[in-house]
Design an enzyme around this catalytic site. Structure first.
Site, mmCIF file in Angstrom:
data_model
loop_
_atom_site.group_PDB
_atom_site.id
_atom_site.type_symbol
_atom_site.label_atom_id
_atom_site.label_comp_id
_atom_site.label_asym_id
_atom_site.label_seq_id
_atom_site.Cartn_x
_atom_site.Cartn_y
_atom_site.Cartn_z
ATOM 1 C CG ASP A 164 13.303 43.288 100.722
ATOM 2 O OD1 ASP A 164 12.971 44.408 101.125
ATOM 3 O OD2 ASP A 164 14.044 42.523 101.368
ATOM 4 C CB ILE A 167 22.415 40.080 104.661
ATOM 5 C CG1 ILE A 167 23.020 41.122 103.718
ATOM 6 C CG2 ILE A 167 23.474 39.046 105.050
ATOM 7 C CD1 ILE A 167 24.152 41.928 104.333
ATOM 8 C CG HIS A 168 17.946 35.990 104.664
ATOM 9 N ND1 HIS A 168 17.023 36.030 105.683
ATOM 10 C CD2 HIS A 168 17.460 36.805 103.693
ATOM 11 C CE1 HIS A 168 16.018 36.818 105.340
ATOM 12 N NE2 HIS A 168 16.264 37.304 104.138
ATOM 13 N NE ARG A 169 21.437 30.417 110.802
ATOM 14 C CZ ARG A 169 20.805 30.474 111.969
ATOM 15 N NH1 ARG A 169 20.854 31.583 112.687
ATOM 16 N NH2 ARG A 169 20.140 29.430 112.428
ATOM 17 C CD GLU A 232 15.287 46.958 102.061
ATOM 18 O OE1 GLU A 232 14.518 46.798 103.018
ATOM 19 O OE2 GLU A 232 15.213 46.292 101.001
ATOM 20 C CD GLU A 288 23.438 34.094 113.855
ATOM 21 O OE1 GLU A 288 23.636 35.266 113.482
ATOM 22 O OE2 GLU A 288 22.868 33.255 113.140
#
Length: 495
Positions: A164, A167-169, A232, A288
């Site tokens: 997988d 995108i994460h912070r 993805e 955010e």
């Protein structure tokens, strides 16, 4: 997608051929709030506090304390730019992504030396320090630290072996440590980390930074369109009409995106949680997508970094959290997911849709629905319910007729003012899980909200009842080609 756009550099080359779409500067800039502060005025848009606007992407070539590097920002902060980069009309992007989910092209593993590994830094090297290796910006003076906002996190499920990308912070916490925030129940790599923790294992993870737009857009799909185990990168392959190329990492058992500018290799640690702002104590994380700076989390997971590799003269890619760039990355895949759900249930009725800038690409959708017969009355509201099912973080839906431009908010509000009555056309669904970053989704805001992240989802039905359609026909203007008159005007200006 344009065949030559298969990397960040080729994307920038395309923008250089498009007047007004890329601004390059050699003036020195500090990544500590200054770089983002500049771009706020140039082209951030989205839900960024005003004054801001939609403008060109920027490429900073003179980064203080990081010689030989550049920083790109705002590549996707314009639907027009995204359309050019993905070789698709702007109003058809959601539909194109929907078709790509139906015909994925899986990634392939290259046996050749990867561009992302031209320069190698291992954590065992003397002087290894993420702060020095990565020109990661802070968006505001309140940020918990330098953030990697466009890192393509790639990992493998410990049980199934399926991959997988998400995108994460990611916040730099030390010379060899990053924090990663997993929204509870919302991202697949979070589920992978939880399973690895149950097994008492670390989770190998690669973080590819500075990749082509197809990968960035494709990585933002969520369930149910892309269930657990759906890679993805296969959507990106369909978008660019050729598979994404992967390479083997050097220090962990994982793959990375071969054409990336930077790759961070590391492992998510089990049974360790850290506070995001532990170094600075600001109480905040970063700006955010709703337009507010979120509170720091004390439930971030820890990544121990084992290597950083990059191209020669690498380009760090970043974005401002509430900018139009987030709207493109989150909103266009959401449009595709909603279109897929409704088209399968009632073919031909949903003409188009838009997840608008004012909702950050997540909170608000405008559905352009066509009633073809009297039996379609009421189906528009069923379509809205399907949209809520397709994307759980959606909060508000506006329904408009086929003669209303769903991409023009003024036109949508015109429909609301002339085809809507509040006492009969508002449908509320209270007590539904939405998104924890909406500050109004809080018990402090309304006693009807039982927990942070629960919302009252609302449908605004601005469509004309089918039996009244003949009374709501817009003024019919003469259809003609105005170009002869416009050519004359251009000649006058040229004199």
């Amino acid at each position: 997608m344009k065949k030559n756009v298969d990397s960040l550099r080729s994307a920038l080359d395309l923008l250089r051929t498009m007047p007004g779409q890329l601004l390059e500067t050699n003036t020195a800039v500090n990544t500590e709030a200054e770089l983002a502060g500049i771009y706020r005025y140039v082209g951030a848009g989205g839900t960024v506090s005003r004054p801001t606007k939609e403008g060109p992407a920027m490429l900073f070539h003179n980064i203080q304390n990081h010689p030989g590097t550049s920083v790109a920002i705002g590549l996707l902060a314009s639907r027009k730019r995204v359309a050019a980069l993905l070789d698709c009309p702007a109003q058809e992007l959601g539909k194109k992504l929907f078709r790509c989910t139906e015909h994925p092209v899986p990634p392939v593993l290259s046996q050749k030396p990867a561009p992302c590994q031209e320069i190698i830094h291992k954590s065992s090297d003397l002087g290894f320090d993420l702060h020095k290796l990565l020109p990661a910006p802070t968006n505001t003076p309140d940020d918990a630290g330098p953030y990697i906002t466009l890192g393509m996190c790639y990992a493998t499920h410990p049980d199934t072996g399926l991959h997988d990308v998400t995108i994460h912070r990611l916040c730099i916490q030390g010379e060899r440590e990053l924090s990663i925030f997993f929204t509870p129940g919302a991202r697949h790599i979070g589920a992978m980390a939880e399973r690895a923790e149950q097994l008492g294992q670390t989770l190998p993870i690669s973080i590819s930074i500075g990749v082509d737009p197809a990968i960035e857009i494709g990585s933002c799909f969520e369930p149910p369109t892309t269930p657990l185990g759906y890679d993805e990168l296969a959507i990106a392959g369909a978008l660019r009409q050729k598979p994404v190329t992967l390479t083997r990492c050097l220090t962990i058992n994982e793959f990375a995106i071969a054409n990336a500018e930077y790759v961070i290799e590391g492992e998510v640690q089990p049974n360790i949680r850290i506070r995001e702002d532990q170094r600075r104590g600001t109480g905040y994380a970063m700006p955010e997508f709703p337009g507010y700076t979120g509170p720091s989390s004390d439930q971030c997971w820890l990544i121990k970094v084992s290597a950083v590799t990059h191209r020669r003269n690498p380009i760090m890619q970043t974005c401002i959290g509430p900018s139009e760039e987030h709207v493109s990355m989150a909103g266009i895949p959401t449009e595709a997911s909603i279109f897929a759900m409704i088209e399968k249930a009632m073919p031909g009725r949903l003409k188009n849709l838009y997840c608008s800038s004012s909702g950050g690409g997540k909170f608000m959708a405008i559905l352009q629905f066509q009633k073809l017969s009297a039996s379609d009355e009421g189906r528009q509201r069923q379509a809205a319910l399907l949209a809520f099912s397709a994307f759980s973080e959606l909060k508000h839906i506006f329904l408009v007729d086929e003669d209303v431009d769903c991409f023009d908010i003024n036109d949508v509000l015109w429909a609301m003012n002339t085809r809507f009555q509040g006492d009969k056309d508002i449908i509320t669904i209270p007590g539904v899980r939405c998104h924890p970053l909406d500050p109004s989704n809080s018990p402090d805001f309304s006693p009807s909200i039982l927990d942070q992240g629960i919302a009252c989802k609302t449908i605004f039905d601005c469509t004309v009842p089918y039996h009244l359609k003949s009374r709501f026909i817009r003024s019919r203007f003469l259809e003609l080609d105005p170009s002869p008159w416009l050519r004359e005007e251009k000649k006058d200006h040229a004199k």
